[in-house]
Structure formats: C-alpha cells, structure tokens
Design an enzyme around this catalytic site. Structure first.
Site, mmCIF file in Angstrom:
data_model
loop_
_atom_site.group_PDB
_atom_site.id
_atom_site.type_symbol
_atom_site.label_atom_id
_atom_site.label_comp_id
_atom_site.label_asym_id
_atom_site.label_seq_id
_atom_site.Cartn_x
_atom_site.Cartn_y
_atom_site.Cartn_z
ATOM 1 N N SER A 108 29.223 -25.254 44.998
ATOM 2 C CA SER A 108 28.486 -26.368 44.404
ATOM 3 C C SER A 108 28.809 -27.669 45.147
ATOM 4 O O SER A 108 28.544 -27.772 46.345
ATOM 5 C CB SER A 108 28.799 -26.435 42.903
ATOM 6 O OG SER A 108 27.934 -27.314 42.239
ATOM 7 N N ASP A 245 20.302 -18.962 39.551
ATOM 8 C CA ASP A 245 21.054 -20.182 39.872
ATOM 9 C C ASP A 245 20.328 -21.436 39.397
ATOM 10 O O ASP A 245 19.110 -21.447 39.213
ATOM 11 C CB ASP A 245 21.255 -20.267 41.391
ATOM 12 C CG ASP A 245 22.587 -20.878 41.781
ATOM 13 O OD1 ASP A 245 22.854 -22.029 41.388
ATOM 14 O OD2 ASP A 245 23.354 -20.191 42.479
ATOM 15 N N HIS A 272 24.908 -20.201 38.452
ATOM 16 C CA HIS A 272 25.523 -21.116 39.405
ATOM 17 C C HIS A 272 26.973 -20.725 39.688
ATOM 18 O O HIS A 272 27.481 -20.942 40.781
ATOM 19 C CB HIS A 272 25.446 -22.539 38.834
ATOM 20 C CG HIS A 272 25.775 -23.611 39.802
ATOM 21 N ND1 HIS A 272 25.095 -23.788 40.989
ATOM 22 C CD2 HIS A 272 26.718 -24.591 39.765
ATOM 23 C CE1 HIS A 272 25.607 -24.824 41.638
ATOM 24 N NE2 HIS A 272 26.582 -25.320 40.923
#
Length: 310
Positions: A108, A245, A272
C-alpha cells in the site's frame, strides 16, 4: 546482519524499531502500509518463506507505534510529513541494516515508497515487490467510489457523503458502513490477522496523508502521480493485488504492460491486505518470484497470472 529486534538512531536523532528474522542468503526488506501502520503485518513472512532461504527485515516508520512519534502539531516536525522524508528514511534504514542487492517489498503506502525507491536507487535492488499499490491516486479515488456505489445502497452512499461533508467521522452509522466496505475490499478475512488491546495506527500520519478511512481520500497523497515514470522501473518486479482490492485492477494491468520486467498476480479471495486474507496463495506467488529472480529465469515469458490460476 543483526538478527531480532534492534533500535536504530537516524541522523535526525529520532529512533526507529527494526526487526530481522529468518535464515538465508536472500534479503527481503518490507515497508508497511498506512501511512502509520506497523511492521507487524510482516512478522509471519520469514516462517512462510523459510523454504526459499529468505531473511526478512522490517521496521516501523517515524510516527508509527514502535518507533518515535513526533508531535506533528509543532512546526519543526511538519518537515517529516513528506514522501521525500519517508523515502530518505527508507534509504537510511537500508544502510543501517547493511542491505545491498536486496529485495524490497512495499504494501500500500509502502508500495508507493517502493516505487519511489526503485526510481531513485535502482542500483541497490535485486527485485521489487509492489503489493496493492498503483502509480497514482486519481484512479484509486475513482475505484473506491465505484466500489462504494456498487456495494451500498444509494441511501447509504448519500448518508456517507453527508457525514463526510460535515466531518462527523465518529458517527456510529458511518463507522458501520465503513466496516462493511472494509470487509469487502480492505481485509476480507480479519480472523487471519492479529489484534491489540489498544489502537496502533499512527492516526496523525494516516489522517495527514490519507484521510479518515480507506474510502475517503482527502489527504496529501491525492497529489501523488507517477504514471509518467512507471515505464522507467527496470528492476524485476512483482505486482501483486487481491482480486477484490481497493486498488483498480485495470490500472495494475496497465502498469504491467508498461513495466518491461514485471509480473502481475492476483490473490484469489483477497482484498487490499491479501497476504492476510489468503496467505497460502500469496506466499506461493512471492516465493516463486524470489526463486525465479535468484535463478535468473524471471519473466522469460512476460505474462500475468490470473486469480483462478492460483
């Protein structure tokens, strides 16, 4: 290299928590998400990668739970709330841990920093893993709005937008709707993760860069865009995403096309945080990537791997 936990002192005088576990000649440095998360999402990596002879290093960035937490209300500390600062911090950690010709994995926000690192310091990298991160935030914002519209009723979406306009983020109904979205797209199997008795997210850092939650992007990161530079990354790269995601998979595919030395893999039933949602599939993908780069056979045929192939 020092094994276990170690506090390193940066040139700016602040202290960061670092940890190195596992045995082997393959060095993997992991950069956590958030911004403001912790290294803990990587604590099981060495165990899952033991057959691949991987030594895993991780650290908490400045402001995060196990490292120093500056008072960001003080003007002199605002200089540390920039991408350039966190990139320089990553390079300093790399030096202090004695890593070179290593693999860098970023999740991320960490994937944003990993891309920045690959563009600025490619000479130190043997391989790059970009985990659930694209090369700009415009397409992310468009995607999370689409996911919200498709998942919730029109009434609930309108309610969330009203709360956001008033900045009443502690509204109970709003928090409930955020939880619904998180369970669909952020972490689909939280029972596989870990929990704490206290909140460990560095909220001041997260709010500054992101906003209140994953589905309201109003922070400083809205300005970040590397689309013009994606093709410049030549390091062997694994692009890994959950098939549910928060990040747009169309963008992942475009990045894969533009990066001449990349592989794209989707983790089935993954959001995610797909290393937590489906660790068996994720670590198969990661181990295979490391083995292929080590063997010099990576990307002999440039193809992505669809989720149903895992």
């Amino acid at each position: 290299m020092h094994q276990g936990s170690r506090i390193v002192t940066l040139k700016n005088g602040f202290h960061l928590f670092t940890r190195t576990v596992g045995e082997g000649d393959v060095n993997l440095l992991c950069v956590h998400g958030g911004p403001g998360g912790t290294h803990e999402e990587f604590e099981n990596f060495a165990e899952h990668l033991a057959d691949h002879h991987v030594r895993v290093s991780m650290y908490d960035q400045l402001g995060s739970f196990y490292s120093d937490q500056p008072d960001y209300t003080k003007p002199e500390n605002r200089q540390y709330l920039t991408i350039d600062y966190y990139l320089s911090e990553l390079e300093e950690v790399r030096q202090q841990l004695g890593l070179d010709h290593f693999y860098l994995l970023g999740h991320s926000w960490g994937g944003l920093l990993a891309q920045e690192y690959a563009l600025r310091y490619p000479e130190h990298l043997k391989g790059l893993v970009v985990m659930s991160m694209i090369d700009n935030l415009d397409e992310y914002i468009e995607n999370i709005n689409r996911e919200r519209d498709e998942t919730l009723s029109k009434r609930d979406v309108a309610y969330m937008k009203e709360v956001e306009a008033d900045e009443r983020f502690d509204d109970p109904k709003y928090r409930e709707l955020v939880d619904v979205l998180n369970n669909h797209f952020a972490m689909r199997h939280p029972e596989n993760g870990f929990s704490h008795n206290v909140e460990t997210m560095a909220t001041p850092v997260y709010n500054y860069f992101q906003g209140d939650n994953e589905f309201v992007m109003v922070g400083k990161l809205t300005e970040w865009d590397r689309r013009a530079d994606t093709h410049k990354i030549k390091t062997p790269t694994l692009l890994t995403f959950g098939d549910h995601d928060t990040m747009p998979l169309d963008t992942a595919e475009r990045m894969h096309r533009e990066m001449s030395n990349s592989r794209l893999v989707y983790t089935p039933d993954g959001g995610h945080c797909h290393s937590t949602d489906n660790p068996k599939a994720f670590f198969h993908t990661l181990g295979e990537f490391l083995d292929d780069v080590e063997a010099g056979t990576f990307n002999q045929s440039k193809q992505g791997v669809a989720a149903d192939e895992k």
